[in-house]
Design a protein around this motif. Structure first.
Motif, PDB file in Angstrom:
ATOM      1  N   LEU A   1       0.803  -1.218   0.000  1.00 40.75           N
ATOM      2  CA  LEU A   1       0.000   0.000   0.000  1.00 40.75           C
ATOM      3  C   LEU A   1       0.836   1.267   0.000  1.00 40.75           C
ATOM      4  O   LEU A   1       0.332   2.329  -0.367  1.00 40.75           O
ATOM      5  CB  LEU A   1      -0.920   0.010   1.228  1.00 40.75           C
ATOM      6  N   GLY A   2       2.081   1.201   0.383  1.00 43.08           N
ATOM      7  CA  GLY A   2       2.935   2.375   0.385  1.00 43.08           C
ATOM      8  C   GLY A   2       3.797   2.420   1.638  1.00 43.08           C
ATOM      9  O   GLY A   2       3.676   1.582   2.539  1.00 43.08           O
TER      10      GLY A   2
ATOM     11  N   ALA B   1      -1.746  -4.640   2.602  1.00 43.50           N
ATOM     12  CA  ALA B   1      -3.157  -4.922   2.854  1.00 43.50           C
ATOM     13  C   ALA B   1      -3.309  -6.243   3.600  1.00 43.50           C
ATOM     14  O   ALA B   1      -2.518  -7.171   3.425  1.00 43.50           O
ATOM     15  CB  ALA B   1      -3.934  -4.958   1.545  1.00 43.50           C
ATOM     16  N   SER B   2      -4.357  -6.312   4.435  1.00 43.13           N
ATOM     17  CA  SER B   2      -4.641  -7.517   5.188  1.00 43.13           C
ATOM     18  C   SER B   2      -5.759  -8.295   4.508  1.00 43.13           C
ATOM     19  O   SER B   2      -6.819  -7.746   4.184  1.00 43.13           O
ATOM     20  CB  SER B   2      -5.061  -7.159   6.621  1.00 43.13           C
TER      21      SER B   2
ATOM     22  N   TRP C   1      -7.939  -3.557   7.497  1.00 45.31           N
ATOM     23  CA  TRP C   1      -6.752  -3.508   8.345  1.00 45.31           C
ATOM     24  C   TRP C   1      -5.489  -3.604   7.480  1.00 45.31           C
ATOM     25  O   TRP C   1      -5.532  -4.031   6.327  1.00 45.31           O
ATOM     26  CB  TRP C   1      -6.765  -4.625   9.378  1.00 45.31           C
ATOM     27  N   GLN C   2      -4.362  -3.257   8.054  1.00 47.26           N
ATOM     28  CA  GLN C   2      -3.103  -3.223   7.308  1.00 47.26           C
ATOM     29  C   GLN C   2      -1.984  -3.817   8.149  1.00 47.26           C
ATOM     30  O   GLN C   2      -1.966  -3.670   9.381  1.00 47.26           O
ATOM     31  CB  GLN C   2      -2.738  -1.776   6.917  1.00 47.26           C
TER      32      GLN C   2
ATOM     33  N   GLY D   1      -6.952   0.559   9.458  1.00 45.12           N
ATOM     34  CA  GLY D   1      -6.895   1.636   8.489  1.00 45.12           C
ATOM     35  C   GLY D   1      -8.066   2.581   8.628  1.00 45.12           C
ATOM     36  O   GLY D   1      -8.844   2.507   9.595  1.00 45.12           O
ATOM     37  N   GLU D   2      -8.212   3.468   7.664  1.00 40.50           N
ATOM     38  CA  GLU D   2      -9.296   4.452   7.723  1.00 40.50           C
ATOM     39  C   GLU D   2     -10.660   3.802   7.579  1.00 40.50           C
ATOM     40  O   GLU D   2     -11.633   4.234   8.197  1.00 40.50           O
ATOM     41  CB  GLU D   2      -9.099   5.502   6.634  1.00 40.50           C
TER      42      GLU D   2
END
Length: 371
Positions: A30-31, A45-46, A54-55, A79-80
């Motif tokens: 994701l970055g 990423a999860s 979630w990440q 995450g958001e």
């Protein structure tokens, strides 16, 4: 673990796959974010079921001198748009009144917002006023002039003769009038003080009467919040207007019932206690627009002159005959069952068993017991 500066992303993915239960739980990259001081946060990423959004977070440190990356920590972070559990609520706030047994006790906090100080706190105010007295209304409205004030110094005569000479002969009554006005001023001040004290006493007497009427002499009493919560709980409960008994009461509300005992205070506007021993609400707080089938204005049913014979629960007037199954033909067994007792002579010899006009002999027949 460490890696060269050329591939920190691969190192971060390898760490995430090692932490995860399965490699497939680690999704796309994701970055990364620079956190400062050579620390970077890599996100993946999860793909875990139940952890949507979630990440995987892997934090790496870049040693510039060695040109190498070192793993700081790894974790699964929301995450958001992640699926989060509801906000945790203390167990005491999750309890319902029906969750407690008769042996459970929660206690009351000293700063419970449902309670406030009772009439005992008013006694301290009353004692304080009794000790120091009431502040005069005139003094509180407009302060009196202080004779020792230096804002406007008064002219003080040097001699009494000069004072007498300065008084005009045609205004001889002026001095006496001034004395009278000063006397009247003291009287007015005393009257205002007495009036203020009387007003405070009347207010305290009225407060004491209210405290006695509503029994507010306890250490703590209900606050408006506590009364509002109780009213809401009672009104929406099984003894309010939305109960099934209210719908079948034919419009006969509790407030018109003779067994309705109104409460005191603000709760009197909506509630009372049922005192009908035949009512399902006996001894419970009911709303005024509640209802049941035992209203005081409901007339009892008229007795009937006809006696209706009901069907008995158990009929013992008839006998049910159950047909038995046919019995197996066994002549010798039936003969033995219908025969009498074995016979013996005085010498102890077996004489057989007499069944009607037939004497049966059997080698297995028991011998007579010796006396």
């Amino acid at each position: 673990m460490n890696a060269t500066a050329e591939d920190p992303r691969s190192l971060a993915r390898a760490v995430a796959c090692e932490v995860a239960d399965e490699t497939s739980h680690v999704g796309d990259f994701l970055g990364s974010t620079e956190l400062g001081d050579g620390v970077s946060d890599f996100r993946f990423a999860s793909n875990i079921v139940g952890y949507e959004g979630w990440q995987w977070s892997v934090t790496l440190y870049h040693d510039v001198e060695r040109d190498a990356w070192t793993v700081n920590e790894s974790s699964l972070v929301p995450g958001e748009d992640s699926l989060m559990p509801p906000k945790w609520i203390p167990w005491k706030d999750r309890l319902l009144p029906t969750d407690l047994a008769v042996t459970d006790a929660l206690g009351t906090e000293p700063d419970d917002p449902r309670l406030e100080d009772g009439e005992e706190a008013l006694k301290a105010v009353e004692e304080s006023i009794g000790e120091h007295g009431a502040k005069p209304a005139a003094a509180s409205a407009e302060p009196t002039e202080d004779p020792t004030s230096t804002s406007e110094p008064a002219e003080t005569p040097q001699d009494e003769d000069d004072v007498k000479s300065e008084e005009p002969t045609d205004d001889a009554g002026q001095s006496s009038e001034k004395t009278d006005s000063e006397g009247n001023g003291d009287a007015d001040t005393t009257a205002d003080t007495d009036a203020a004290k009387s007003a405070v006493k009347d207010e305290l007497a009225q407060t004491a009467a209210i405290a006695k009427e509503f029994e507010l002499s306890r250490r703590r009493v209900l606050t408006p919040l506590g009364r509002a919560q109780a009213a809401q709980r009672w009104y929406s409960g099984p003894h309010g207007p939305k109960s099934l008994s209210t719908k079948t009461a034919d419009g006969l509300a509790c407030q018109t019932c003779g067994f309705f005992v109104p409460l005191a205070g603000e709760l009197n506007l909506m509630f009372g206690v049922c005192a009908n021993k035949w009512s399902p609400d006996d001894g419970r707080v009911v709303s005024r627009d509640h209802g049941c089938g035992e209203h005081s204005e409901i007339e009892p049913p008229e007795p009937s002159s006809l006696w209706i014979q009901s069907k008995p629960a158990f009929d013992d007037m008839h006998i049910d005959i159950v047909r038995q199954a046919p019995r197996e033909e066994r002549g010798d067994v039936e003969a033995m069952e219908s025969a009498g007792k074995p016979r013996f002579d005085d010498a102890g010899h077996y004489l057989g068993v007499k069944a009607g006009d037939v004497v049966l002999f059997h080698s297995q027949m028991p011998e007579r017991e010796q006396a």
